[in-house]
Design an enzyme around this catalytic site. Sequence first.
Site, PDB file in Angstrom:
ATOM      1  N   VAL A 128       4.435   1.089   1.476  1.00  0.00           N
ATOM      2  CA  VAL A 128       4.531  -0.040   2.547  1.00  0.00           C
ATOM      3  C   VAL A 128       4.905  -1.526   1.567  1.00  0.00           C
ATOM      4  O   VAL A 128       4.167  -1.941   0.717  1.00  0.00           O
ATOM      5  CB  VAL A 128       3.438  -0.406   3.527  1.00  0.00           C
ATOM      6  CG1 VAL A 128       3.530  -1.641   4.114  1.00  0.00           C
ATOM      7  CG2 VAL A 128       3.249   0.819   4.265  1.00  0.00           C
ATOM      8  N   GLY A 141       0.769  -1.167   0.139  1.00  0.00           N
ATOM      9  CA  GLY A 141       0.019   0.094  -0.024  1.00  0.00           C
ATOM     10  C   GLY A 141       0.616   1.305  -0.074  1.00  0.00           C
ATOM     11  O   GLY A 141       2.229   1.330  -0.058  1.00  0.00           O
ATOM     12  N   GLY A 150       4.892   7.489   2.196  1.00  0.00           N
ATOM     13  CA  GLY A 150       5.541   6.816   1.380  1.00  0.00           C
ATOM     14  C   GLY A 150       4.790   5.423   0.896  1.00  0.00           C
ATOM     15  O   GLY A 150       3.594   5.374   0.735  1.00  0.00           O
ATOM     16  N   ASP A 206      -4.324  10.645  15.644  1.00  0.00           N
ATOM     17  CA  ASP A 206      -4.619  10.146  14.094  1.00  0.00           C
ATOM     18  C   ASP A 206      -5.316   8.645  14.315  1.00  0.00           C
ATOM     19  O   ASP A 206      -5.220   8.038  13.386  1.00  0.00           O
ATOM     20  CB  ASP A 206      -3.571  10.234  13.263  1.00  0.00           C
ATOM     21  CG  ASP A 206      -3.766  10.390  11.800  1.00  0.00           C
ATOM     22  OD1 ASP A 206      -4.954  10.739  11.590  1.00  0.00           O
ATOM     23  OD2 ASP A 206      -3.152  10.036  10.929  1.00  0.00           O
ATOM     24  N   LYS A 214       7.448  -0.044   6.240  1.00  0.00           N
ATOM     25  CA  LYS A 214       7.227   1.269   5.801  1.00  0.00           C
ATOM     26  C   LYS A 214       8.499   2.008   5.289  1.00  0.00           C
ATOM     27  O   LYS A 214       9.223   2.500   6.399  1.00  0.00           O
ATOM     28  CB  LYS A 214       6.483   1.903   6.761  1.00  0.00           C
ATOM     29  CG  LYS A 214       5.966   3.106   6.289  1.00  0.00           C
ATOM     30  CD  LYS A 214       5.234   4.073   7.732  1.00  0.00           C
ATOM     31  CE  LYS A 214       4.087   3.626   8.109  1.00  0.00           C
ATOM     32  NZ  LYS A 214       3.438   4.477   9.304  1.00  0.00           N
ATOM     33  N   GLY A 244       0.717   5.698   1.106  1.00  0.00           N
ATOM     34  CA  GLY A 244      -0.024   6.839   1.925  1.00  0.00           C
ATOM     35  C   GLY A 244       0.735   8.239   1.873  1.00  0.00           C
ATOM     36  O   GLY A 244       1.784   8.297   0.891  1.00  0.00           O
ATOM     37  N   GLY A 245       0.544   8.950   2.431  1.00  0.00           N
ATOM     38  CA  GLY A 245       1.398  10.269   2.526  1.00  0.00           C
ATOM     39  C   GLY A 245       2.815  10.255   3.066  1.00  0.00           C
ATOM     40  O   GLY A 245       3.604  11.088   2.685  1.00  0.00           O
TER      41      GLY A 245
END
Length: 636
Positions: A341, A334, A339, A451, A355, A336-337
């Site tokens: 995984v 996957g 980088g 978060d 990650k 995200g903001g």
Amino acid sequence: MLAARLLFAVTAVVFLALPRETCNAKGNHHCSPSSCGSIQNISYPFRLNSDPHNCGVPRYNSSCQNNLTVLNLKSGKYYVQAINYNNYTIRLVDAGVQKGNCSSIPQYSLSYYNFTSGDIAPYSLSSWTYNRSKNILFLNCSKPVNAHLYLHSSPCLDDAFSSNFWVPESKGYLYVKIGRTKASDLSDSCRIELMAMTSLLGKDEKNITFLDIHDELAYGFELSWSQVYCGDCRWWPRNLCIIDEANHVYCGWTPLVGTLVGMVIGTIAYLHLVAIICGTPCVTLFVVHKWRRRHLSMYDTVEEFLQSHNNLMPVRYSYSDVKKMTDGFRVKLGEGGYGYVYKGKLRSGRIAAIKMLSKSKADGQDFINEVATIGRIHHVNVVQLIGFCAKGSKRALVYDFMPNGSLDKYIFSPERCTTLSWKKTYEIAVGVAHGIEYLHRGCDMQILHFDIKPHNILLDENFIPKISDFGLAKLYAVDDSIVSLTAARGTMGYIAPELFYKNIGGVSYKADVYSFGMLLLEMIGRRKNLDPLAEHSSEIYFPFYVYGQIIEGNNVNEVGDATEEDKEMIKKMSIVALWCIQMKPSDRPSMSKVVEMLEGGLESLQVPPKPLLYPEERVGDQTNETESSSALSLVG
């Protein structure tokens, strides 16, 4: 300018020719020694409360209570066992430990972290003490553990449950583990209840028993106080202070080292004259070089931070190790903001999620946040950090692999092909609540996540939830009820209102409670809380819809195959969620209360006031039309 620089060079050489200050560590302090119980000859820098004010150093103050010399440090109360004026060490024992009584355990958690946070000032861990000291972990495990160095504490600690020393939330299997421990060394069923230290070498660790460990705790741990003699060295470079084998304190360098250093600096002074000829360009290049070196070594500083601020250090991997584990970053799980995984495999055969923080903050703060929080804790509902990589701009975090992915794909799936049963949904909600409660109250420092959202709740092979992504997390002292933040942090839709509206209350752990409430509502509705394309206008802002359904006595989520037990769980989660998202932080429950409400009966829950969208809203008779227009205003 040339004359000034020549003067500087000559002054440097003359400076080296000056004799070094020395003094005998035991002299120049003319006060009669004091005594208390077995501690005799209490003298400079130590003093008792009853000593004259001109004796000793106030920072090294102690008291005599029942013939015991007592030190009250920020981390707790300790008894002095011995003071060694030859090697500048003092041996302390936790006031809760009683020699010969194996059910008596420390009252205060103590680990290497305390020595970097100022809790033990003005004492320090010398390198000799650091290498000699041992960590002792008291563990509470939900099931038996059959592993090397997990020492069962029965029957000693069985009595501790009824004492004032230690009362874990739930009695399980009690173990003690010695030595520095990595997070990956702990069993998944265990949580750390207490940490302690000892300096006694003791028996071979392979043959040690819990009684031996208790004897070590009763022996205590040694701290260094040598730096008290360096006060007269404050004018020397970096407060340089050295104590030789004869217990003499030198300000600057010892005579032999001083001669060698003098030769070196004399040479540097000569080269300085050459630099004058080269002029300003050389100086500029030198400054630029130093600036680059400082920035290139940023992650060496990060590593030092991690080593000094984490009690349970994760494994340090090189970048080549990371490439091998991911097979050249072949399988991407996957992004995200932060980088990407990747799926990886450790040497042991264990599957991991790696990650890569390719888009992390330039100062590495998000990397530090993650390792400084989950790198120091272990809980069944918090993702486990196995290791990390910090090499220049290459930063990676190695976690346990979660085969069932994140929660969002189960509650936001448009095809509803991966939905969870209501019982499993409820169990996940309770698990997440336990995890957040542990972050707030279960550690020596309070960890605020900032978060909490479905994307950051991972599910293992048994759908046990794990809180992840601590890139925005902050560490605070446990007694800090209000924390300071310069800007809002988190994800829109889950951010607590006090991070925007300062007039409703200060920022605290209640911000995570709000985020959990919004998460809980999305788990109930299997949808986003704000949906401008909802079929009915009353459902645009889901919290309003849930509140209306509860007030009218209707089911919050109409599911054809839901049992009465399912409907009760849904209603319970709904009421708890509405309490969590109250506008004012003071109106929200703590996570401990949230857990209590979720695990308790529905009949004991009261319906909270209607949730508000803005601080200026007033609770009153509002039509669905008003609610709908307010919800619509959120999306512009």
